[in-house]
Design an enzyme around this catalytic site. Sequence first.
Site: not given
Length: 300
Positions: A133, A146
């Site tokens: 990501s 995250y």
Amino acid sequence: LSGCDSGFGQATARHLDVMGFRVFASVLDLQSPGAQELRRSCSPRLTLLQMDLTKTDDIQRVLQHIQAHTNSTGLWGLVNNAGFNDTIADAELSPLGKFRTCMEVNFFGSLELTKGLLPLLRSAGGRIVTVSSPAGDMPFPCLAAYGASKAALSLLMDTFRSELQPWGIKVSLILPGYYKTGTTCDPAFWNLQKQQLLASLPQELLQAYGEDYVEEINQQFIQFMKVAVEDLSAVVNSITDGLLAANPAVRYYPGQGLGIMYFIHRYLPYFVRDLFLKGFFINPKLPRALRREHHNDAKK
């Protein structure tokens, strides 16, 4: 291919099956709607396997199954797609357990699966494609748990890329923009997470930041979700290219706006980068203890 209950994993499993590949697709729950959809829409070549990446027993069972069915041929490709996040909050407000869970799924689970399959990948001179990501490259507000796990994952895969070169294994990273996958775009899910977070916060932290601060973050995130792209084909095509191209890219950036985002990240000063990320994603208001009206109340 891990994480096929929904989103990128499910779409990629279906795509590779249509192309004629033998696909081992792992799901968290064999009875989930996503798993049933794959059973319905794919050929008998596709094998569904239950796997929770936080459980070594599950990973070992999947490894044994794949080894038994690919020992003579080796394994051409591994797609690390499974990912997890259920917290949108400042790092200080995010419980330590949330950081651990993100690391368990997004980093340690993928590491254990990759290490377990490497002998088969080496014998085939195959490919590793991992969905990471942009949050692992940039300090997105309220995504520390995250983002930190994805940063660790990206670095790990970069290291594998360098180390596995002599074996003829090519390693690619996919860094997608914001897409509509699984629970990531369900406001009810995020509202529940917000309530649980508020209930778990120590009183002192709740006082310092304020309940309205957490509410505002949640509202902004739910607003941001409306820009999520529904068509997953750009990501599926990037994963497929990573598996099949003669010379796959080291990094793929499927999704709009990532070019400008990475340009700002690499070439402009920190304060510009931070302003951009707040403008693009979440721009929290001032915590309660720092607001003028709070100071005035305290003086009174």
